[in-house]
Design a protein around this motif. Structure first.
Motif, PDB file in Angstrom:
ATOM      1  N   VAL A  12      45.675  38.095  42.523  1.00 18.07           N
ATOM      2  CA  VAL A  12      46.216  37.433  43.713  1.00 18.07           C
ATOM      3  C   VAL A  12      46.854  36.096  43.344  1.00 18.07           C
ATOM      4  O   VAL A  12      47.136  35.272  44.217  1.00 18.07           O
ATOM      5  N   MET A  28      40.610  39.090  52.830  1.00 14.76           N
ATOM      6  CA  MET A  28      40.611  40.451  52.288  1.00 14.76           C
ATOM      7  C   MET A  28      39.286  41.152  52.572  1.00 14.76           C
ATOM      8  O   MET A  28      39.251  42.340  52.903  1.00 14.76           O
ATOM      9  N   LYS A  29      38.194  40.420  52.447  1.00 15.95           N
ATOM     10  CA  LYS A  29      36.872  41.002  52.700  1.00 15.95           C
ATOM     11  C   LYS A  29      36.725  41.413  54.161  1.00 15.95           C
ATOM     12  O   LYS A  29      36.144  42.457  54.470  1.00 15.95           O
ATOM     13  N   GLN A  31      39.228  42.195  56.082  1.00 18.00           N
ATOM     14  CA  GLN A  31      40.176  43.282  56.291  1.00 18.00           C
ATOM     15  C   GLN A  31      39.630  44.605  55.767  1.00 18.00           C
ATOM     16  O   GLN A  31      39.900  45.667  56.336  1.00 18.00           O
ATOM     17  N   SER A  32      38.857  44.552  54.684  1.00 22.53           N
ATOM     18  CA  SER A  32      38.383  45.773  54.012  1.00 22.53           C
ATOM     19  C   SER A  32      36.876  45.700  53.823  1.00 22.53           C
ATOM     20  O   SER A  32      36.376  45.446  52.726  1.00 22.53           O
ATOM     21  N   LEU A  58      43.914  48.088  51.518  1.00 19.22           N
ATOM     22  CA  LEU A  58      43.931  46.698  51.052  1.00 19.22           C
ATOM     23  C   LEU A  58      45.256  46.378  50.370  1.00 19.22           C
ATOM     24  O   LEU A  58      45.831  45.308  50.572  1.00 19.22           O
ATOM     25  N   LEU A  62      48.110  43.459  51.248  1.00 20.74           N
ATOM     26  CA  LEU A  62      48.643  42.463  50.318  1.00 20.74           C
ATOM     27  C   LEU A  62      50.155  42.600  50.145  1.00 20.74           C
ATOM     28  O   LEU A  62      50.864  41.595  50.014  1.00 20.74           O
TER      29      LEU A  62
END
Length: 238
Positions: A12, A28-29, A31-32, A58, A62
């Motif tokens: 990232v 991200m955590k 989101q997924s 994921l 991104l």
């Protein structure tokens, strides 16, 4: 070949000039939630583990962020004569708001699929990629296929794009749960051997209508449910 869990190393670092990376990882955590995340390394890399469909979701997330930032950079470059360009993290709230607006517009969406699943969908469910009002293109790179969905015209409602994306995502997730692949390698690598396998596959195809056969120079890929491809490959190789 059965893969219940996959570990991927994501970088990232490309976002470091736009976001606080620790905050991005937390996003991200959220989101997924089905994925497990390792610690964020100093070089911007992070290990992520989970199912392939969850990882592709994921990656879609991104990719959209990266695309939104790229478009924003282009707009700011065109306006550079108005004053010095400011680093996005100085106005992080505004940047995130613009990203969410662009995503909400839905003019362009990206779905990342397992290539075997994509081939199977294309062959047996072509209607999945034929949605009114949108243009769907693909880019195949090894085991990963990126599907791009865009509005076919200015008057087309962005909801068409989001609906097409959801149809493709739902279809791929369901197939990914059931599809398996067997690979039949050529032993002699002669034209006669390849022809024998071709005839054998064509002879068996009517009995296995739900099996996808993809011939290559060195092997044949057989994609379908585990029971069907086991029976199919056994008969072809027998």
């Amino acid at each position: 070949q059965v893969f219940l869990s996959v570990t991927s190393i994501l970088s990232v670092a490309v976002f470091k000039d736009h976001f606080v990376l620790e905050d991005l990882v937390e996003e991200m955590k959220k989101q997924s939630t089905a994925l497990s995340f390792g610690p964020l390394q100093s070089n911007g890399q992070i290990a992520v583990q989970g199912s392939f469909p969850a990882l592709t979701v994921l990656r879609d997330f991104l990719l959209l962020k990266a695309e939104s930032l790229s478009e924003k950079d282009k707009r700011e470059e065109r306006k550079s004569h108005q004053g010095p360009r400011r680093r996005p993290q100085e106005h992080r709230g505004v940047t995130e708001k613009r990203n969410s607006v662009r995503d909400a517009d839905g003019e362009k969406q990206v779905v990342v699929l397992d290539t075997d699943t994509y081939h199977y969908m294309r062959y047996f469910f072509p209607g999945t990629f034929q949605v009114n009002g949108v243009v769907i293109s693909d880019s195949i790179e090894g085991d990963i296929t990126t599907v791009c969905i865009e509005k076919a015209g200015r008057r087309v409602d962005a909801a068409h794009v989001l609906r097409a994306k959801k149809i493709i995502e739902n279809g791929s997730i369901q197939l990914h749960k059931t599809l398996r692949k067997e690979r039949i390698f050529f032993q002699e690598h002669t034209r006669a051997e390849k022809q024998r396998y071709k005839w054998a596959c064509e002879r068996l195809k009517p009995r296995y209508p739900d099996v996808l056969i993809i011939p290559y120079d060195t092997h044949i890929d057989v994609i379908g449910t585990s029971s069907k491809i086991f029976e199919f490959t056994k008969e072809v190789s027998g």
